[in-house]
Design an enzyme around this catalytic site. Structure first.
Site, PDB file in Angstrom:
ATOM      1  N   ARG A 154      -7.835   4.815  29.143  1.00  8.67           N
ATOM      2  CA  ARG A 154      -7.082   5.212  27.958  1.00  8.67           C
ATOM      3  C   ARG A 154      -6.552   3.967  27.255  1.00  8.67           C
ATOM      4  O   ARG A 154      -6.156   2.987  27.900  1.00  8.67           O
ATOM      5  CB  ARG A 154      -5.906   6.125  28.319  1.00  8.67           C
ATOM      6  CG  ARG A 154      -6.279   7.588  28.528  1.00  8.67           C
ATOM      7  CD  ARG A 154      -6.833   8.259  27.272  1.00  8.67           C
ATOM      8  NE  ARG A 154      -7.173   9.660  27.453  1.00  8.67           N
ATOM      9  CZ  ARG A 154      -8.385  10.123  27.790  1.00  8.67           C
ATOM     10  NH1 ARG A 154      -9.380   9.292  27.974  1.00  8.67           N
ATOM     11  NH2 ARG A 154      -8.610  11.419  27.900  1.00  8.67           N
ATOM     12  N   ASP A 184     -13.678   0.563  25.879  1.00  8.61           N
ATOM     13  CA  ASP A 184     -14.221   1.841  25.392  1.00  8.61           C
ATOM     14  C   ASP A 184     -13.090   2.688  24.820  1.00  8.61           C
ATOM     15  O   ASP A 184     -13.309   3.484  23.912  1.00  8.61           O
ATOM     16  CB  ASP A 184     -14.900   2.582  26.549  1.00  8.61           C
ATOM     17  CG  ASP A 184     -15.520   3.902  26.090  1.00  8.61           C
ATOM     18  OD1 ASP A 184     -16.330   3.857  25.132  1.00  8.61           O
ATOM     19  OD2 ASP A 184     -15.200   4.956  26.661  1.00  8.61           O
ATOM     20  N   GLU A 209      -6.932   3.919  18.762  1.00  6.02           N
ATOM     21  CA  GLU A 209      -8.152   4.696  18.545  1.00  6.02           C
ATOM     22  C   GLU A 209      -7.975   5.674  17.372  1.00  6.02           C
ATOM     23  O   GLU A 209      -6.907   6.259  17.208  1.00  6.02           O
ATOM     24  CB  GLU A 209      -8.360   5.473  19.847  1.00  6.02           C
ATOM     25  CG  GLU A 209      -9.554   6.293  19.972  1.00  6.02           C
ATOM     26  CD  GLU A 209      -9.657   6.809  21.425  1.00  6.02           C
ATOM     27  OE1 GLU A 209     -10.180   6.078  22.274  1.00  6.02           O
ATOM     28  OE2 GLU A 209      -9.207   7.929  21.697  1.00  6.02           O
ATOM     29  N   HIS A 265     -15.187   5.181  22.672  1.00  2.50           N
ATOM     30  CA  HIS A 265     -14.805   6.237  23.631  1.00  2.50           C
ATOM     31  C   HIS A 265     -16.030   7.100  23.984  1.00  2.50           C
ATOM     32  O   HIS A 265     -16.004   8.321  23.794  1.00  2.50           O
ATOM     33  CB  HIS A 265     -13.668   7.097  23.042  1.00  2.50           C
ATOM     34  CG  HIS A 265     -12.873   7.831  24.088  1.00  2.50           C
ATOM     35  ND1 HIS A 265     -11.499   8.004  24.021  1.00  2.50           N
ATOM     36  CD2 HIS A 265     -13.252   8.453  25.233  1.00  2.50           C
ATOM     37  CE1 HIS A 265     -11.091   8.714  25.054  1.00  2.50           C
ATOM     38  NE2 HIS A 265     -12.136   8.995  25.811  1.00  2.50           N
TER      39      HIS A 265
HETATM   40  P1  NAD Z   1      -7.962  11.050  38.850  1.00  8.96           P
HETATM   41  O1  NAD Z   1      -6.737  11.857  38.609  1.00  8.96           O
HETATM   42  O2  NAD Z   1      -9.007  11.575  39.786  1.00  8.96           O
HETATM   43  O3  NAD Z   1      -7.566   9.568  39.327  1.00  8.96           O
HETATM   44  C1  NAD Z   1      -6.588   8.805  38.712  1.00  8.96           C
HETATM   45  C2  NAD Z   1      -5.971   7.933  39.796  1.00  8.96           C
HETATM   46  O4  NAD Z   1      -5.113   6.980  39.170  1.00  8.96           O
HETATM   47  C3  NAD Z   1      -5.111   8.714  40.801  1.00  8.96           C
HETATM   48  O5  NAD Z   1      -5.572   8.454  42.121  1.00  8.96           O
HETATM   49  C4  NAD Z   1      -3.695   8.158  40.586  1.00  8.96           C
HETATM   50  O6  NAD Z   1      -2.936   8.073  41.791  1.00  8.96           O
HETATM   51  C5  NAD Z   1      -4.003   6.776  40.044  1.00  8.96           C
HETATM   52  N1  NAD Z   1      -2.921   6.159  39.281  1.00  8.96           N
HETATM   53  C6  NAD Z   1      -2.044   6.727  38.419  1.00  8.96           C
HETATM   54  N2  NAD Z   1      -1.231   5.781  37.904  1.00  8.96           N
HETATM   55  C7  NAD Z   1      -1.613   4.595  38.463  1.00  8.96           C
HETATM   56  C8  NAD Z   1      -1.164   3.259  38.317  1.00  8.96           C
HETATM   57  N3  NAD Z   1      -0.147   2.933  37.513  1.00  8.96           N
HETATM   58  N4  NAD Z   1      -1.786   2.300  39.026  1.00  8.96           N
HETATM   59  C9  NAD Z   1      -2.832   2.595  39.842  1.00  8.96           C
HETATM   60  N5  NAD Z   1      -3.297   3.853  40.029  1.00  8.96           N
HETATM   61  C10 NAD Z   1      -2.695   4.832  39.331  1.00  8.96           C
HETATM   62  O7  NAD Z   1      -8.587  10.813  37.407  1.00  8.96           O
HETATM   63  P2  NAD Z   1     -10.081  10.367  37.065  1.00  8.96           P
HETATM   64  O8  NAD Z   1     -10.955  11.554  36.987  1.00  8.96           O
HETATM   65  O9  NAD Z   1     -10.477   9.254  37.961  1.00  8.96           O
HETATM   66  O10 NAD Z   1      -9.886   9.857  35.560  1.00  8.96           O
HETATM   67  C11 NAD Z   1      -9.109   8.732  35.247  1.00  8.96           C
HETATM   68  C12 NAD Z   1      -8.925   8.635  33.749  1.00  8.96           C
HETATM   69  O11 NAD Z   1     -10.161   8.317  33.119  1.00  8.96           O
HETATM   70  C13 NAD Z   1      -8.531   9.956  33.048  1.00  8.96           C
HETATM   71  O12 NAD Z   1      -7.144  10.221  33.158  1.00  8.96           O
HETATM   72  C14 NAD Z   1      -8.935   9.687  31.615  1.00  8.96           C
HETATM   73  O13 NAD Z   1      -7.850   9.104  30.927  1.00  8.96           O
HETATM   74  C15 NAD Z   1     -10.059   8.652  31.749  1.00  8.96           C
HETATM   75  N6  NAD Z   1     -11.360   9.163  31.290  1.00  8.96           N
HETATM   76  C16 NAD Z   1     -12.012   8.469  30.306  1.00  8.96           C
HETATM   77  C17 NAD Z   1     -13.253   8.915  29.851  1.00  8.96           C
HETATM   78  C18 NAD Z   1     -14.021   8.189  28.781  1.00  8.96           C
HETATM   79  O14 NAD Z   1     -14.989   8.749  28.237  1.00  8.96           O
HETATM   80  N7  NAD Z   1     -13.688   6.957  28.433  1.00  8.96           N
HETATM   81  C19 NAD Z   1     -13.806  10.083  30.404  1.00  8.96           C
HETATM   82  C20 NAD Z   1     -13.121  10.747  31.411  1.00  8.96           C
HETATM   83  C21 NAD Z   1     -11.891  10.285  31.854  1.00  8.96           C
HETATM   84  C1  COI Z   2     -11.838  12.701  29.011  1.00  4.59           C
HETATM   85  O1  COI Z   2     -12.594  13.558  29.518  1.00  4.59           O
HETATM   86  O2  COI Z   2     -10.645  12.595  29.356  1.00  4.59           O
HETATM   87  C2  COI Z   2     -12.355  11.786  27.986  1.00  4.59           C
HETATM   88  O3  COI Z   2     -11.782  10.751  27.763  1.00  4.59           O
HETATM   89  C3  COI Z   2     -13.590  12.201  27.233  1.00  4.59           C
HETATM   90  C4  COI Z   2     -13.354  12.399  25.750  1.00  4.59           C
HETATM   91  C5  COI Z   2     -14.473  13.210  25.174  1.00  4.59           C
HETATM   92  C6  COI Z   2     -12.025  13.024  25.419  1.00  4.59           C
END
Ligand code: NAD
Ligand code: COI
Length: 330
Positions: free
Chosen positions: A233, A257, A262, A294
């Site tokens: 994020r 990304d 954004e 993104h």
């Molecule tokens: P998840 O909940 O499985 O894992 C997140 C982990 O981060 C958890 O284990 C939590 O304990 C840890 N955490 C929280 N705060 C922390 C900190 N300050 N320091 C270290 N660790 C910390 O989530 P996930 O499925 O792995 O997804 C992570 C993030 O990826 C989502 O919240 C979303 O913002 C992002 N994401 C981005 C995209 C994209 O297209 N760019 C797509 C999907 C998800």
């Molecule tokens: C998420 O799944 O959290 C993402 O960042 C993907 C985006 C299409 C919102």
């Protein structure tokens, strides 16, 4: 069962059409996002399904409750744009798709890392100008000889750890709530991870507590020539500080990304025009920075699962009053 779907992207349409056929269940599909204006279209529906990075506000939840709607399922992972307190207050129950494809994002982080370590961006301008020898002068680094620090070892972070370890990298991880730690990483403090990693790769949620997790002090701790990857994020990284460390030649590069400022229109393909933002412009000029809009999630597998898993959540909510991925709001 009447379902209204917001934020439908062209690449999702085929999956929505297939779902309607196999479930013999029509969906009211809209490309517009759910907001204070478009929420009016939900009147008369039983459940709502959405994908957007713009806010789900208290006013939207109040209006849904007034229409007697109590179920919202979202097609993505992140919850940072939802006013969860307002949802609870209005008795709106929500489910996300926590694992549509953690590998999609993890593979993208690895892709960015390899691009930056091999300095591919730096070859582009000299090549375009016909300076072949200059383009061939950038000495790269090998991932298998590097230490990679994964911050946030949840679903995506653990998938990234496995991929980086597969390349032979020494993998460090930091997570205050590690759950079941991934054995291919050595878990250390954030300070140690920042100080020892050649690549720092972020996979933590963009909740307010993580605002500017990577600030000037954190960047100062990073090794000379280290690379920062953010596919999580935008609010996690202080862009002003990042630019300072890139300009000074302290950082070796950055893969962004998810950008701090954004555009809310980023998922609206039909909107065109130049995205103007001074810091984005400056980052875009740097050959050791890779900017993407993104799209780390954006694979066929992920998009198909986002549609199918989120609709499965909504059907379960509407037929059984529960959903496998319901978010428990404290
Ligand atoms: P998840 O909940 O499985 O894992 C997140 C982990 O981060 C958890 O284990 C939590 O304990 C840890 N955490 C929280 N705060 C922390 C900190 N300050 N320091 C270290 N660790 C910390 O989530 P996930 O499925 O792995 O997804 C992570 C993030 O990826 C989502 O919240 C979303 O913002 C992002 N994401 C981005 C995209 C994209 O297209 N760019 C797509 C999907 C998800
Ligand atoms: C998420 O799944 O959290 C993402 O960042 C993907 C985006 C299409 C919102």
């Amino acid at each position: 069962m009447k379902i209204i779907v917001y934020g439908v992207k062209p690449d999702e349409l085929a999956y929505f059409e297939a779902w309607q056929k196999t479930h013999d269940q029509p969906l009211s599909l809209h490309s517009e996002l759910l907001d204070e204006k478009t929420v009016a279209w939900a009147r008369g529906f039983d459940g709502v399904n959405c994908l957007q990075t713009t806010p789900y506000s208290a006013a939207v939840f109040a209006q849904l409750a007034e229409f007697g709607i109590h179920f919202l399922t979202i097609r993505n992972v992140g919850l940072d744009n939802l006013d969860l307190a307002a949802a609870k207050q209005n008795k709106i129950r929500i489910a996300n798709v926590p694992a549509y494809s953690p590998s999609a994002i993890a593979e993208f982080a690895v892709t960015m890392t390899l691009y930056l370590l091999r300095r591919l961006g730096e070859t582009r301008a000299p090549l375009a100008a016909g300076h072949w020898n200059q383009a061939a002068s950038f000495l790269g680094r090998e991932l298998g000889q590097s230490t990679v620090g994964v911050v946030g070892a949840g679903r995506i972070g653990q998938a990234a750890i496995r991929l980086f370890a597969g390349f032979g990298a020494n993998v460090l991880a930091y997570d205050p709530h590690p759950g079941h730690p991934e054995p291919r990483a050595t878990y250390v403090s954030l300070k140690q991870l920042l100080a020892e990693s050649d690549v720092v790769d972020l996979h933590v949620p963009g909740i307010p507590a993580n605002d500017h997790l990577i600030d000037d002090a954190a960047l100062t701790l990073m090794k000379q020539n280290a690379v920062l990857i953010n596919t999580a994020r935008g609010n996690l990284v202080d862009t002003t500080a990042l630019l300072k460390h890139l300009r000074a030649g302290h950082l070796g590069g950055a893969g962004i990304d998810t950008y701090e400022h954004e555009s809310p229109a980023l998922l609206r393909y039909e909107q065109t025009g130049k995205f103007t933002d001074p810091q984005w412009e400056e980052l875009a000029q740097l050959p050791n920075v890779l900017l993407t809009p993104h799209v780390a999630y954006h694979t066929e597998t992920a998009v198909e699962n986002m549609v199918n898993f989120s609709l499965a959540n909504l059907v379960r909510f509407l037929t059984k009053g529960e959903a496998p991925d319901e978010i428990m709001i404290k």
